[in-house]
Motif scaffolding. Structure first.
Motif, PDB file in Angstrom:
ATOM      1  N   ALA A 133       0.852  -1.085  -0.188  1.00 37.95           N
ATOM      2  CA  ALA A 133       0.061   0.000   0.153  1.00 37.95           C
ATOM      3  C   ALA A 133       0.767   1.341  -0.051  1.00 37.95           C
ATOM      4  O   ALA A 133       1.711   1.319   1.044  1.00 37.95           O
ATOM      5  CB  ALA A 133      -0.817   0.172   1.190  1.00 37.95           C
ATOM      6  N   GLU A 134       0.543   2.136  -0.902  1.00 39.86           N
ATOM      7  CA  GLU A 134       1.313   3.259  -0.932  1.00 39.86           C
ATOM      8  C   GLU A 134       0.526   4.693  -0.748  1.00 39.86           C
ATOM      9  O   GLU A 134      -0.460   4.452  -0.911  1.00 39.86           O
ATOM     10  CB  GLU A 134       2.174   3.475  -2.373  1.00 39.86           C
ATOM     11  CG  GLU A 134       3.176   2.270  -2.638  1.00 39.86           C
ATOM     12  CD  GLU A 134       3.756   2.126  -3.775  1.00 39.86           C
ATOM     13  OE1 GLU A 134       4.861   2.727  -4.262  1.00 39.86           O
ATOM     14  OE2 GLU A 134       3.086   1.413  -4.812  1.00 39.86           O
ATOM     15  N   GLY A 135       1.161   5.606  -0.331  1.00 44.58           N
ATOM     16  CA  GLY A 135       0.728   6.866   0.110  1.00 44.58           C
ATOM     17  C   GLY A 135      -0.364   6.733   1.045  1.00 44.58           C
ATOM     18  O   GLY A 135      -1.201   7.414   1.270  1.00 44.58           O
ATOM     19  N   CYS A 136       0.068   5.801   2.121  1.00 45.18           N
ATOM     20  CA  CYS A 136      -0.967   5.750   3.469  1.00 45.18           C
ATOM     21  C   CYS A 136      -0.847   6.922   4.296  1.00 45.18           C
ATOM     22  O   CYS A 136       0.063   7.587   4.543  1.00 45.18           O
ATOM     23  CB  CYS A 136      -0.456   4.513   4.159  1.00 45.18           C
ATOM     24  SG  CYS A 136      -0.576   2.722   3.471  1.00 45.18           S
ATOM     25  N   THR A 137      -1.983   7.119   4.943  1.00 42.74           N
ATOM     26  CA  THR A 137      -2.437   8.334   5.510  1.00 42.74           C
ATOM     27  C   THR A 137      -3.278   7.672   6.887  1.00 42.74           C
ATOM     28  O   THR A 137      -4.210   6.977   6.737  1.00 42.74           O
ATOM     29  CB  THR A 137      -2.915   9.449   4.885  1.00 42.74           C
ATOM     30  OG1 THR A 137      -4.149   9.194   4.320  1.00 42.74           O
ATOM     31  CG2 THR A 137      -2.201  10.219   4.082  1.00 42.74           C
ATOM     32  N   ILE A 138      -3.064   8.405   7.985  1.00 44.58           N
ATOM     33  CA  ILE A 138      -4.149   8.121   9.091  1.00 44.58           C
ATOM     34  C   ILE A 138      -5.618   8.413   8.794  1.00 44.58           C
ATOM     35  O   ILE A 138      -5.630   9.445   8.527  1.00 44.58           O
ATOM     36  CB  ILE A 138      -3.367   8.817  10.361  1.00 44.58           C
ATOM     37  CG1 ILE A 138      -4.051   8.164  11.575  1.00 44.58           C
ATOM     38  CG2 ILE A 138      -3.704  10.329  10.521  1.00 44.58           C
ATOM     39  CD1 ILE A 138      -3.615   6.747  12.121  1.00 44.58           C
ATOM     40  N   ALA A 139      -6.147   7.495   8.897  1.00 46.09           N
ATOM     41  CA  ALA A 139      -7.733   7.767   8.587  1.00 46.09           C
ATOM     42  C   ALA A 139      -8.587   7.837  10.087  1.00 46.09           C
ATOM     43  O   ALA A 139      -9.533   8.295  10.019  1.00 46.09           O
ATOM     44  CB  ALA A 139      -8.323   6.774   7.909  1.00 46.09           C
ATOM     45  N   ASP A 140      -8.078   6.974  11.178  1.00 48.44           N
ATOM     46  CA  ASP A 140      -8.826   6.956  12.186  1.00 48.44           C
ATOM     47  C   ASP A 140      -7.827   6.725  13.207  1.00 48.44           C
ATOM     48  O   ASP A 140      -7.020   5.802  13.463  1.00 48.44           O
ATOM     49  CB  ASP A 140      -9.732   5.700  12.223  1.00 48.44           C
ATOM     50  CG  ASP A 140     -10.425   5.592  13.156  1.00 48.44           C
ATOM     51  OD1 ASP A 140     -10.477   6.231  14.210  1.00 48.44           O
ATOM     52  OD2 ASP A 140     -11.407   4.582  13.374  1.00 48.44           O
ATOM     53  N   GLU A 141      -7.767   7.970  14.386  1.00 52.51           N
ATOM     54  CA  GLU A 141      -6.715   7.906  15.517  1.00 52.51           C
ATOM     55  C   GLU A 141      -7.050   6.681  16.225  1.00 52.51           C
ATOM     56  O   GLU A 141      -6.195   6.374  17.005  1.00 52.51           O
ATOM     57  CB  GLU A 141      -6.837   9.122  16.069  1.00 52.51           C
ATOM     58  CG  GLU A 141      -6.253  10.472  15.060  1.00 52.51           C
ATOM     59  CD  GLU A 141      -4.879  10.617  15.088  1.00 52.51           C
ATOM     60  OE1 GLU A 141      -4.106   9.725  15.902  1.00 52.51           O
ATOM     61  OE2 GLU A 141      -4.276  11.228  14.199  1.00 52.51           O
ATOM     62  N   GLU A 142      -8.398   6.602  16.579  1.00 56.33           N
ATOM     63  CA  GLU A 142      -8.799   5.440  17.488  1.00 56.33           C
ATOM     64  C   GLU A 142      -8.874   4.217  16.603  1.00 56.33           C
ATOM     65  O   GLU A 142      -9.877   4.006  16.020  1.00 56.33           O
ATOM     66  CB  GLU A 142      -9.915   5.840  18.046  1.00 56.33           C
ATOM     67  CG  GLU A 142     -10.467   4.985  19.248  1.00 56.33           C
ATOM     68  CD  GLU A 142      -9.485   4.912  20.518  1.00 56.33           C
ATOM     69  OE1 GLU A 142      -9.690   3.863  21.115  1.00 56.33           O
ATOM     70  OE2 GLU A 142      -8.956   6.004  20.742  1.00 56.33           O
ATOM     71  N   VAL A 143      -7.739   3.216  16.951  1.00 55.84           N
ATOM     72  CA  VAL A 143      -8.077   1.921  16.490  1.00 55.84           C
ATOM     73  C   VAL A 143      -8.870   0.959  17.036  1.00 55.84           C
ATOM     74  O   VAL A 143      -8.733   0.832  18.360  1.00 55.84           O
ATOM     75  CB  VAL A 143      -6.631   1.317  16.215  1.00 55.84           C
ATOM     76  CG1 VAL A 143      -6.725  -0.106  15.361  1.00 55.84           C
ATOM     77  CG2 VAL A 143      -5.626   2.167  15.431  1.00 55.84           C
ATOM     78  N   LYS A 144      -9.809   0.373  16.478  1.00 55.55           N
ATOM     79  CA  LYS A 144     -10.891  -0.418  17.061  1.00 55.55           C
ATOM     80  C   LYS A 144     -10.592  -2.015  16.641  1.00 55.55           C
ATOM     81  O   LYS A 144      -9.903  -2.377  15.622  1.00 55.55           O
ATOM     82  CB  LYS A 144     -12.357  -0.060  16.475  1.00 55.55           C
ATOM     83  CG  LYS A 144     -12.623   1.078  16.468  1.00 55.55           C
ATOM     84  CD  LYS A 144     -13.876   1.668  15.880  1.00 55.55           C
ATOM     85  CE  LYS A 144     -14.513   3.066  15.985  1.00 55.55           C
ATOM     86  NZ  LYS A 144     -13.386   3.970  15.428  1.00 55.55           N
ATOM     87  N   ARG A 145     -11.008  -2.650  17.856  1.00 58.09           N
ATOM     88  CA  ARG A 145     -10.658  -4.027  17.761  1.00 58.09           C
ATOM     89  C   ARG A 145     -11.963  -4.971  17.388  1.00 58.09           C
ATOM     90  O   ARG A 145     -12.912  -4.645  18.147  1.00 58.09           O
ATOM     91  CB  ARG A 145      -9.946  -4.569  19.066  1.00 58.09           C
ATOM     92  CG  ARG A 145      -8.807  -4.136  19.186  1.00 58.09           C
ATOM     93  CD  ARG A 145      -7.615  -4.776  18.279  1.00 58.09           C
ATOM     94  NE  ARG A 145      -6.202  -4.160  18.706  1.00 58.09           N
ATOM     95  CZ  ARG A 145      -5.883  -3.049  17.726  1.00 58.09           C
ATOM     96  NH1 ARG A 145      -6.441  -2.539  16.856  1.00 58.09           N
ATOM     97  NH2 ARG A 145      -4.767  -2.352  18.151  1.00 58.09           N
ATOM     98  N   ASN A 146     -11.852  -5.870  16.575  1.00 59.97           N
ATOM     99  CA  ASN A 146     -12.899  -6.629  16.185  1.00 59.97           C
ATOM    100  C   ASN A 146     -13.157  -7.768  16.905  1.00 59.97           C
ATOM    101  O   ASN A 146     -13.961  -8.465  17.197  1.00 59.97           O
ATOM    102  CB  ASN A 146     -13.305  -6.940  14.751  1.00 59.97           C
ATOM    103  CG  ASN A 146     -13.718  -5.753  14.087  1.00 59.97           C
ATOM    104  OD1 ASN A 146     -14.342  -4.879  14.509  1.00 59.97           O
ATOM    105  ND2 ASN A 146     -13.692  -5.537  12.553  1.00 59.97           N
TER     106      ASN A 146
END
Length: 191
Positions: A133-146
């Protein structure tokens, strides 16, 4: 001399009820030349595939995980990924897993190898697809666990440091090493 391929005899025997989409099977194979029958214990996954991804940020940092693994009983440094859900393609699965495990999203996702790669074909039937994956950016500061049984946290490492970590044995997860090498070979990634 041609390769001798043993013949599977009968149906596999399930050694214990499936747990976490896995079980152990006993299979019998017969050598066609000697007629000797050997039994093998194989770990069987009911998952169709896994997808593993090497996420690279716009400033050439690798998004990885510190992940407790029950089999090794230790925290491993590894690349994100996971199993596909029903009706999900490998690409869709890896995009979802990237966001769920790290909070990152990718600008572009590329399949690195056209075939499924076996984790360890002697005793496992589990396979994975390799992605970058290239050009990755943070989308969600709070990572959720399933999953309640997942113990991991994201980490971000400069690409050159990640390469050094793979070389010096700090990264010992085979799938992460394979995907790293494929990404570096196929994409010629360089900061």
């Amino acid at each position: 001399m041609p390769l001798v391929i043993p013949t599977l005899i009968g149906e596999p025997i399930e050694l214990f009820p499936p747990q976490h989409e896995r079980t152990a099977l006993k299979k019998y194979f017969q050598n066609p030349e000697t007629r000797v029958i050997d039994d093998y214990i194989l770990f069987h996954s009911f998952v169709n595939f896994c997808s593993i991804i090497m996420p690279i940020t716009k400033d050439f940092q690798v998004v990885a995980l510190r992940h407790f693994r029950h089999g090794s009983n230790q925290v491993m440094i590894e690349l994100p990924g996971g199993t596909g859900q029903e009706n999900e393609t490998p690409t869709q699965a890896v995009i979802r897993e990237l966001k769920e495990e790290t909070g990152y999203q990718a600008q572009a996702v590329t399949l690195l190898h056209q075939n499924l790669i076996f984790f360890e074909p002697q005793t496992l039937n589990s396979t994975f697809y390799a992605f970058v994956a290239e050009g990755c950016t943070i989308a969600d500061e709070e990572v959720k666990r399933n999953d309640d049984n997942e113990y991991c946290e994201p980490m971000v490492v400069p690409l050159n440091q990640w390469k050094a970590m793979v070389r010096n044995g700090e990264v010992v997860d085979a799938k992460s090493i394979v995907v790293t090498h494929l990404a570096l070979c196929e994409r010629a990634l360089a900061p």
